[in-house]
Motif scaffolding. Structure first.
Motif, PDB file in Angstrom:
ATOM      1  N   PRO A  66       0.799  -1.226   0.000  1.00 27.60           N
ATOM      2  CA  PRO A  66       0.000   0.000   0.000  1.00 27.60           C
ATOM      3  C   PRO A  66       0.824   1.265   0.000  1.00 27.60           C
ATOM      4  O   PRO A  66       0.264   2.355   0.031  1.00 27.60           O
ATOM      5  N   GLY A  67       2.159   1.175  -0.008  1.00 32.98           N
ATOM      6  CA  GLY A  67       2.999   2.366   0.022  1.00 32.98           C
ATOM      7  C   GLY A  67       3.473   2.733   1.414  1.00 32.98           C
ATOM      8  O   GLY A  67       3.733   3.901   1.696  1.00 32.98           O
ATOM      9  N   ARG A  68       3.617   1.727   2.275  1.00 31.51           N
ATOM     10  CA  ARG A  68       4.025   1.973   3.647  1.00 31.51           C
ATOM     11  C   ARG A  68       5.403   2.623   3.748  1.00 31.51           C
ATOM     12  O   ARG A  68       5.597   3.595   4.481  1.00 31.51           O
ATOM     13  N   SER A  69       6.378   2.108   2.998  1.00 30.81           N
ATOM     14  CA  SER A  69       7.732   2.660   3.056  1.00 30.81           C
ATOM     15  C   SER A  69       7.771   4.091   2.534  1.00 30.81           C
ATOM     16  O   SER A  69       8.470   4.947   3.081  1.00 30.81           O
ATOM     17  N   THR A  70       7.013   4.365   1.479  1.00 27.24           N
ATOM     18  CA  THR A  70       6.949   5.730   0.956  1.00 27.24           C
ATOM     19  C   THR A  70       6.351   6.680   1.983  1.00 27.24           C
ATOM     20  O   THR A  70       6.847   7.799   2.191  1.00 27.24           O
ATOM     21  N   VAL A  71       5.288   6.250   2.648  1.00 26.76           N
ATOM     22  CA  VAL A  71       4.680   7.082   3.683  1.00 26.76           C
ATOM     23  C   VAL A  71       5.663   7.311   4.833  1.00 26.76           C
ATOM     24  O   VAL A  71       5.753   8.417   5.384  1.00 26.76           O
ATOM     25  N   ALA A  72       6.414   6.281   5.197  1.00 25.48           N
ATOM     26  CA  ALA A  72       7.386   6.428   6.287  1.00 25.48           C
ATOM     27  C   ALA A  72       8.441   7.481   5.944  1.00 25.48           C
ATOM     28  O   ALA A  72       8.795   8.323   6.786  1.00 25.48           O
ATOM     29  N   ILE A  73       8.945   7.454   4.715  1.00 30.38           N
ATOM     30  CA  ILE A  73       9.966   8.424   4.303  1.00 30.38           C
ATOM     31  C   ILE A  73       9.400   9.840   4.312  1.00 30.38           C
ATOM     32  O   ILE A  73      10.018  10.783   4.830  1.00 30.38           O
ATOM     33  N   GLN A  74       8.204  10.002   3.740  1.00 33.02           N
ATOM     34  CA  GLN A  74       7.635  11.352   3.650  1.00 33.02           C
ATOM     35  C   GLN A  74       7.288  11.908   5.029  1.00 33.02           C
ATOM     36  O   GLN A  74       7.496  13.104   5.286  1.00 33.02           O
ATOM     37  N   LEU A  75       6.785  11.065   5.917  1.00 30.97           N
ATOM     38  CA  LEU A  75       6.451  11.541   7.252  1.00 30.97           C
ATOM     39  C   LEU A  75       7.706  11.858   8.052  1.00 30.97           C
ATOM     40  O   LEU A  75       7.733  12.828   8.826  1.00 30.97           O
ATOM     41  N   ALA A  76       8.755  11.074   7.867  1.00 30.19           N
ATOM     42  CA  ALA A  76      10.024  11.384   8.538  1.00 30.19           C
ATOM     43  C   ALA A  76      10.560  12.732   8.071  1.00 30.19           C
ATOM     44  O   ALA A  76      11.035  13.542   8.880  1.00 30.19           O
ATOM     45  N   ALA A  77      10.475  13.002   6.771  1.00 29.54           N
ATOM     46  CA  ALA A  77      10.934  14.293   6.253  1.00 29.54           C
ATOM     47  C   ALA A  77      10.086  15.434   6.797  1.00 29.54           C
ATOM     48  O   ALA A  77      10.602  16.525   7.087  1.00 29.54           O
ATOM     49  N   GLU A  78       8.795  15.198   6.958  1.00 27.70           N
ATOM     50  CA  GLU A  78       7.910  16.232   7.491  1.00 27.70           C
ATOM     51  C   GLU A  78       8.209  16.511   8.966  1.00 27.70           C
ATOM     52  O   GLU A  78       8.239  17.667   9.399  1.00 27.70           O
TER      53      GLU A  78
END
Length: 337
Positions: A66-78
């Motif tokens: 579902p895009g879990r790793s992508t969400v993790a990267i974007q939230l970490a950057a935020e």
């Protein structure tokens, strides 16, 4: 003369049109013999049922995604915007991907080296800083502990090792985001042996030690169905730990009119989930992030998904995105469903 020539030519055409009688008779007899032989029938059936090369490969690949790793990267950057120190850990023992998404080499030490040092009692903040790979952003930065370069090395991320490493991370970073795998099974077939390594031990340990969990679902009928099955197991595992539900790649294609409303009503009816965060399906921003191996906030800062990610960061449990320079360190975990 003309009639004789026509007769000869007509006879030639008839002879050319007729098949060779002896060979046809032999072929027909062989076919009848093969049909009577049950072994030939089984062989013919097996040959017809044998998959083509494309069919052999069609069933390969991870389930869900579902895009879990992508969400993790974007939230970490935020969360890293400003002065907060954010650590991003890849504890996925099935399909680690953070290093590839951020263009890190396979030879980086990452979480496996941190777990080995933790078992020896030599892991501290300075050692974590040495093992981590810094990712500099337009605002702030992230320290990344990449995952295993081969999934077959999963025994290195044992429960005791990972628990000790995460405890050190708690004092090292303000926020620690841990990307974990989807399966929550506890490997019952080897549970009689308490010392045996278990592939899902890293996921179970990280979730039990979490202060907050972000569960990611895919905005499609199959993804929502899988999420509903997994959410019950996740809630039974973590108890009262706060779970933030995120539905990723929301679009009208697979869901029809009012996709958000349909998903919201479905989650509330079958799981009692009322608070849901939605991330739009922004292919332009996602492709740009993949092309440059950077977080979306760096390459497409005005994209709709970046704005939605900012709202997600603000909706995390109190203290997760506070501007207080001395907040209590917290840990965020991502469960793929």
């Amino acid at each position: 003369m003309r009639s004789g020539a026509r007769a000869r030519d007509h006879g030639r055409r008839r002879r050319c049109a007729l098949p060779d009688p002896p060979r046809t008779a032999r072929a027909a007899a062989a076919d009848r013999e093969r049909r009577r032989d049950p072994r030939c029938a089984v062989a013919a059936c097996a040959d017809r049922c044998r998959p083509s090369p494309l069919a052999r490969h069609r069933g390969l690949g991870p389930h869900g995604a579902p895009g879990r790793s992508t969400v993790a990267i974007q939230l970490a950057a935020e969360l890293a915007r400003g002065t907060r120190h954010v650590a991003l850990v890849d504890a996925d023992t099935h399909a680690p991907s953070l290093a590839l998404l951020l263009a890190q080499g396979d030879d980086s030490p990452g979480i496996a080296a941190a777990c080995r040092r933790a078992e020896l009692g030599g892991l501290d903040a300075d050692e974590l800083a040495r093992l981590a790979t810094p990712i500099l952003l337009e605002e702030g930065g992230i320290d990344v502990l990449g995952g295993l370069n081969r999934p077959s090395r999963w025994p290195e991320l044992s429960a005791h090792r990972l628990r000790t490493a995460l405890e050190v991370c708690r004092g090292w970073a303000d926020d620690t985001i841990v990307d974990v795998a989807a399966p929550l099974e506890s490997d019952e077939e080897v549970s009689f042996d308490l010392e045996a390594p278990r592939r899902n031990a890293a996921t179970l340990t990280a979730l039990r030690e979490a202060d907050a969990i972000v569960a990611v679902a895919s905005a499609e009928p199959l993804g929502i169905a899988r999420f509903l099955h997994g959410h019950a197991e996740l809630r039974a595992l973590v108890g009262a730990t706060p779970i933030t539900v995120v539905v990723n790649r929301v679009r009208s294609g697979p869901m029809g009119i009012d996709a958000r409303g349909q998903i919201r009503r479905t989650l509330e009816r079958f799981a009692g989930i009322r608070d849901v965060q939605f991330l739009p399906d922004d292919r332009r921003a996602a492709d740009a992030a993949l092309l440059h191996s950077r977080p979306m906030i760096d390459v497409t800062p005005r994209a709709p998904v970046v704005a939605a990610m900012r709202s997600l960061a603000a909706a995390l449990p109190a203290g997760a995105a506070s501007d207080d320079p001395e907040p209590a360190p917290r840990r965020r975990l991502f469960a793929r469903r």
